[in-house]
Design an enzyme around this catalytic site. Sequence first.
Site, PDB file in Angstrom:
ATOM      1  N   ASP A   1       0.845  -1.179  -0.276  1.00  0.00           N
ATOM      2  CA  ASP A   1      -0.026   0.070   0.067  1.00  0.00           C
ATOM      3  C   ASP A   1       0.885   1.203   0.090  1.00  0.00           C
ATOM      4  O   ASP A   1       1.425   1.701   0.978  1.00  0.00           O
ATOM      5  CB  ASP A   1      -0.930  -0.007   1.236  1.00  0.00           C
ATOM      6  CG  ASP A   1      -2.017   1.043   1.336  1.00  0.00           C
ATOM      7  OD1 ASP A   1      -1.852   2.195   0.764  1.00  0.00           O
ATOM      8  OD2 ASP A   1      -2.810   0.775   1.964  1.00  0.00           O
ATOM      9  N   HIS A   2       0.996   2.039  -1.156  1.00  0.00           N
ATOM     10  CA  HIS A   2       1.777   3.007  -1.254  1.00  0.00           C
ATOM     11  C   HIS A   2       1.620   4.256  -0.135  1.00  0.00           C
ATOM     12  O   HIS A   2       2.362   5.044  -0.198  1.00  0.00           O
ATOM     13  CB  HIS A   2       1.911   3.539  -2.640  1.00  0.00           C
ATOM     14  CG  HIS A   2       3.197   3.700  -3.129  1.00  0.00           C
ATOM     15  ND1 HIS A   2       4.412   4.617  -2.297  1.00  0.00           N
ATOM     16  CD2 HIS A   2       3.957   3.805  -4.160  1.00  0.00           C
ATOM     17  CE1 HIS A   2       5.196   4.660  -3.321  1.00  0.00           C
ATOM     18  NE2 HIS A   2       5.135   4.442  -4.341  1.00  0.00           N
ATOM     19  N   ARG A   3       0.436   4.274   0.480  1.00  0.00           N
ATOM     20  CA  ARG A   3      -0.008   5.322   1.035  1.00  0.00           C
ATOM     21  C   ARG A   3       0.889   5.127   2.512  1.00  0.00           C
ATOM     22  O   ARG A   3       0.969   5.917   3.331  1.00  0.00           O
ATOM     23  CB  ARG A   3      -1.580   5.401   1.383  1.00  0.00           C
ATOM     24  CG  ARG A   3      -2.286   5.751   0.651  1.00  0.00           C
ATOM     25  CD  ARG A   3      -3.851   5.251   0.829  1.00  0.00           C
ATOM     26  NE  ARG A   3      -4.161   3.869   1.179  1.00  0.00           N
ATOM     27  CZ  ARG A   3      -5.276   3.389   1.525  1.00  0.00           C
ATOM     28  NH1 ARG A   3      -6.121   4.274   1.669  1.00  0.00           N
ATOM     29  NH2 ARG A   3      -5.166   2.203   2.142  1.00  0.00           N
TER      30      ARG A   3
END
Length: 250
Positions: free
Chosen positions: A222-224
Amino acid sequence: MKSSSGFHVDLPPWPEVDFAAFGETETLPLSRIQKLTAGYLSRNWLAIPQVTHHDEADITSLDACRAQLAEQCGSRVTPLAFIVKALAQGLREFPRFNASLDADGQNLIVKKYFHIGIAVDTPSGLLVAVIRDCDKKSVVELAGEIHSISARAREKGLPMSDMVGGCMTISSLGNIGGTAFSPIINAPEVAILGVTKAQWKPCRNDNAIDWRLMLPLALTYDHRVINGADAARFAVFVADVLGRPQSLIE
Ligand code: CAO
């Protein structure tokens, strides 16, 4: 749809096609599990900005080690038990991977336990069986647990209590084949490790060619929560641990 980050998605309606107008068809109802999985996968695919990072681990020694262990304990030990153990070490070393965003996406909840989900292919659909406290169990114990819980999942499904509370999931297609794929994150987890079939590959060793058994790893994150450099470091760490299997069975 409203995601935990608060964005809305307006999609055009699904195309309605009369397939029978083009040739013979058959209608097969989806199972309850398939319908539930479809909803969760669609939500996770839409709501999570996810990236898949690829790497490979040299499991030549691990393969010899697991054959030896299987002989000693008289039961099957697949590479997956070592992968679970290595992943638990990775989660301890990189706590952001052992975390979840809270429901409104404002806080990161970091877990201090190491429960790992295993995607199991069953006749009625995909189930994720959660193995608890993987850091505290031996490779042989993990192998036995993977075997028994996946057999139960296939025979009669699993109660919800066996499918909740996972920190990170492993999707292993290694018994089937493939060289790479992009597994979808099992929310609210922030990463998933995909594994495909190990292949013998020629590797340069000084000026000679050495044949090594290489295991492809596909890490979707999850790039967040996780940036690409940390994902690359995490994959290198897990691959390195898998390359030193003695450290996993001591
Ligand atoms: N490379 C080469 N061989 C592998 C391997 C790999 N990465 N992973 C497993 N194998 C071998 C095993 O060693 C075993 O061979 P031996 O009996 O000779 O040791 C054989 O493949 C069969 O393994 P298995 O499937 O019985 O056991 P497992 O522990 O590897 O996997 C499970 C268990 C439950 C993960 C698996 O059976 C399964 O259901 N896989 C599918 C998961 C899936 O559908 N994922 C997709 C989710 S997204 O749609």
